[in-house]
Write an enzyme that holds these catalytic residues in place. Sequence first.
Site, PDB file in Angstrom:
ATOM      1  N   LYS A  55       0.956  -1.169   0.111  1.00  0.00           N
ATOM      2  CA  LYS A  55       0.003  -0.026   0.201  1.00  0.00           C
ATOM      3  C   LYS A  55       1.002   1.549   0.069  1.00  0.00           C
ATOM      4  O   LYS A  55       1.904   1.391   0.658  1.00  0.00           O
ATOM      5  CB  LYS A  55      -0.874   0.009   1.011  1.00  0.00           C
ATOM      6  CG  LYS A  55      -1.834  -1.187   1.171  1.00  0.00           C
ATOM      7  CD  LYS A  55      -3.094  -1.156   1.892  1.00  0.00           C
ATOM      8  CE  LYS A  55      -3.752  -2.840   1.679  1.00  0.00           C
ATOM      9  NZ  LYS A  55      -5.081  -2.661   1.698  1.00  0.00           N
ATOM     10  N   GLU A  87     -19.218 -15.983  -2.110  1.00  0.00           N
ATOM     11  CA  GLU A  87     -19.628 -14.450  -2.172  1.00  0.00           C
ATOM     12  C   GLU A  87     -20.194 -14.013  -3.485  1.00  0.00           C
ATOM     13  O   GLU A  87     -19.682 -12.853  -3.951  1.00  0.00           O
ATOM     14  CB  GLU A  87     -18.255 -13.655  -2.047  1.00  0.00           C
ATOM     15  CG  GLU A  87     -17.846 -14.082  -0.310  1.00  0.00           C
ATOM     16  CD  GLU A  87     -16.447 -13.266  -0.077  1.00  0.00           C
ATOM     17  OE1 GLU A  87     -16.102 -12.247  -0.859  1.00  0.00           O
ATOM     18  OE2 GLU A  87     -15.951 -13.713   0.984  1.00  0.00           O
ATOM     19  N   CYS A 113     -10.122  -1.200  -9.930  1.00  0.00           N
ATOM     20  CA  CYS A 113     -10.484  -0.212  -9.105  1.00  0.00           C
ATOM     21  C   CYS A 113     -11.652  -0.653  -8.320  1.00  0.00           C
ATOM     22  O   CYS A 113     -12.258  -1.572  -8.239  1.00  0.00           O
ATOM     23  CB  CYS A 113     -11.454   0.517 -10.612  1.00  0.00           C
ATOM     24  SG  CYS A 113     -10.079   1.087 -11.602  1.00  0.00           S
ATOM     25  N   HIS A 155      -2.718 -14.005  -6.740  1.00  0.00           N
ATOM     26  CA  HIS A 155      -2.797 -12.893  -7.661  1.00  0.00           C
ATOM     27  C   HIS A 155      -1.771 -13.219  -9.034  1.00  0.00           C
ATOM     28  O   HIS A 155      -2.210 -12.478 -10.059  1.00  0.00           O
ATOM     29  CB  HIS A 155      -2.115 -11.415  -7.227  1.00  0.00           C
ATOM     30  CG  HIS A 155      -2.828 -10.991  -5.830  1.00  0.00           C
ATOM     31  ND1 HIS A 155      -2.706 -11.589  -4.621  1.00  0.00           N
ATOM     32  CD2 HIS A 155      -4.121 -10.397  -5.692  1.00  0.00           C
ATOM     33  CE1 HIS A 155      -3.517 -10.979  -3.907  1.00  0.00           C
ATOM     34  NE2 HIS A 155      -4.318 -10.282  -4.576  1.00  0.00           N
ATOM     35  N   CYS A 196      -5.478 -15.282  -0.297  1.00  0.00           N
ATOM     36  CA  CYS A 196      -6.443 -14.244  -0.411  1.00  0.00           C
ATOM     37  C   CYS A 196      -7.700 -14.976  -1.021  1.00  0.00           C
ATOM     38  O   CYS A 196      -7.687 -15.920  -1.556  1.00  0.00           O
ATOM     39  CB  CYS A 196      -6.175 -13.153  -1.380  1.00  0.00           C
ATOM     40  SG  CYS A 196      -6.971 -11.444  -0.894  1.00  0.00           S
TER      41      CYS A 196
HETATM   42  N1  GLN Z   1     -13.285 -12.681   1.989  1.00  0.00           N
HETATM   43  C1  GLN Z   1     -12.728 -11.810   1.002  1.00  0.00           C
HETATM   44  C2  GLN Z   1     -12.661 -12.703  -0.398  1.00  0.00           C
HETATM   45  O1  GLN Z   1     -12.361 -13.827  -0.243  1.00  0.00           O
HETATM   46  C3  GLN Z   1     -11.549 -11.173   1.472  1.00  0.00           C
HETATM   47  C4  GLN Z   1     -10.866 -10.549   0.259  1.00  0.00           C
HETATM   48  C5  GLN Z   1      -9.531  -9.804   0.822  1.00  0.00           C
HETATM   49  O2  GLN Z   1      -8.925 -10.062   1.412  1.00  0.00           O
HETATM   50  N2  GLN Z   1      -9.363  -8.854   0.199  1.00  0.00           N
HETATM   51  O3  GLN Z   1     -12.940 -12.106  -1.451  1.00  0.00           O
HETATM   52 ZN    ZN Z   2      -6.815 -10.966   1.155  1.00  0.00          ZN
END
Ligand code: GLN
Ligand code: ZN
Length: 768
Positions: free
Chosen positions: A120, A494, A526, A704, A736
């Site tokens: 960041k 999600e 974004c 990523h 992530c």
């Molecule tokens: N629970 C969220 C996801 O899996 C966490 C995202 C993140 O950490 N930026 O998308």
């Molecule tokens: Zn994450």
Amino acid sequence: MAGTLIQTHSLGFPRVGVMRELKFALESYWRGDITSAALQQAGQDLRHRHWAVQAEAGIDLIPTGDFAWYDQVLTMSATLGNIPPRHRKNGQPTDIDTLFRVARGNSGDSAPVPASDMTKWFDSNYHYLVPEFQADQSFSLEWRQIIDETREAVALGFRVKPVIIGPLTYLWLGKEMTSDFDRLELLPALLPVYQQLLQELANAGAEWVQVDEPALVLDLPASWLRAYEKAYFQLQRSPAKILLATYFDALEENLQTAVNLPVAGLHIDAVRAVAQIKPVLDWLPADKVLSIGIIDGRNIWRNDLRKSLLVLETAHKKRGDLLWVAPSCSLLHVPLDLTPEAKLDHQLIEWLAFAHQKLYELATLNRLLRGNGSTSDQRALLASDHAVSSRRTSGKVHRPEVNTRLRGIEQSSWKRKQSFAQRIVEQQARLALPLFPTTTIGSFPQTSDIRRTRLEYKTGVIDEATYRSRIQAEIADAIKRQEALDIDVLVHGEAERNDMVEYFGEQLAGYAFTQQGWVQSYGSRCVKPPIIFGDVLRERPMTVEWIQYAQSLTNKPVKGMLTGPITMLCWSFVRDDQPRKTTAWQIALALRDEVLDLEAAGVQIIQVDEPAIREGLPLRKQQQAEYLDWAVKAFRLSTCSVRDETQIHTHMCYSEFNDIIAAIADLDADVITIETSRSAGELIQAFENFDYPNAIGPGVYDIHSPNLPEISNMIHLISRAAARIPVTRLWINPDCGLKTRAWAETETALQCMVKAAKHLRNQHVESA
Ligand code: GLN
Ligand code: ZN
């Protein structure tokens, strides 16, 4: 034009475009759908448009160099010839694909390599690519984008001010790739390239160059501070005048150094640190330009023009034409234009200003300040007064019952009933998970079908029943795939969410959403941060139905999935009329209601994500303890009311967590899943120096990167963690959420991950 006085300037402008044109062009290019010439064209169109917008608003000096294909720090690395060797393609010169290789580890035209780290930008939600340094490395002016774009703007008749990152901030932001040297030693090698760059920018037609040194608002070691003197002494021979730009906080003890550097002007942030105007006025030599950043470049509130005029008056009296006015920092951090936001509440619109509007505010303010305001400027001043008073008294903003409830919080709400050691026994008895349990972070691929479903629902094309059944079908699909993969703790995926904050904010009072209020997060990504304008209140359950549905489809535990109060705060534009702490605690109370509803619905594991906790940290050490105290309390306020057998997870990513690891432990989540893979075990190192008390899932692969993770790497990472953390407290998960990936790669990667977990389990059983 060149001779006229400069009074206003802008430090940088959002580059992605109001319709996110740059994002779509980049992604088409990466997919191979458009040529590099088409991408170049899209970038050029955006630059031209944005320069024109700024000039039209009445800004005297227009920034160049603020456009970037991926990230302005990466552009700077390329400019200085600092491309990591692994991203260079055997002897070929740096091109746009080289930049994308550094950023993404892959550009489609060569074998995959690990991307550079991303982190960041100061305390913002913008991510930059961390420069990598080798001992004794050399630099050279290699990538000419900033120079070319400056020529391009000059040719169009704009009076420009190129923006570059200063040598010390550049070094500060990077990291040594080996431990046998200190990157500050590279300064002498770096400076000649800066000299050459400044020379070439002057040749391109720049009278002024803005050299960004935001590192000057940090607690700097003495050696770094001294290096500023050396560096700018050497750069003073530059034919371009240097405007040294600092922002995001006060100069404090670095003030003396900053005001005395041999540069032509100094920019300071008077939004975050208005009190520094006085000492800077006292100490900055009288022949230097003082630029005061008075319009908030980090938030979306309309400026209180009358208050700003008062702030600027003394400075104007003292400096006259040597006073410049500006936004506090680059406008990169705010959305581009308020005009398309027809759907926002009218009252709220009156209180807001986006990048576009901010430049008009700036020009108006400047005219009023210099005593040459027109009648329309006078009208703007009255309109600003009106906005200030209506916001102060609006019933949409102030809901007394929220703060009454906050004041009534009992001590017990901040703490779990029992210690982790006691809780985990009860949780394990209930969940019966294997050693090295596997899980994911929450989201699964957001396919175009999913996005279409959400869009069709939003725009009224499908009714609620159809929407619900389609989202349920996505949930069912995600559950089926996870069962097939043999993952231990499942997620619902999600599908109903666009991002981590919007979904919740839309259901909470006090939040508002824009249509096109995009802000670049990194590369082509974004985000559309919501606006917290009023007291926050949960009116009804937000996620219970989805999780209950997911759980009804499987015998494995499904995690409830919420975004934590600090992330809700940090990834929104927040009120500037009450302390951040109050807003955070209001959100925490709303989330607590949701957590308790999930628990009552039988959900056994609830994850409350706090990826942004580190980014809320004040830049100055002196203010950090206070922040961490209220931030940790916010998390605990939302999670600690559950029963012992309910397991609380949290997730964090994208940051250096080493320095706040004690606070992370203080959250007292039962399990934390955390990013580790992209910064090659740095985090594990933190855990080697700190006894993390609860369970942890160090992310075993980088989601990523499009590259397939290797089982052996994952096993290695966990074995390293196991040397320090008892195996009974280790989880196996990606680093992530998976929403940006496609299903095929996701499933292959997760197959590897489950194999790695099973291997570790067997290994452990054999050795036991
Ligand atoms: N629970 C969220 C996801 O899996 C966490 C995202 C993140 O950490 N930026 O998308
Ligand atoms: Zn994450």
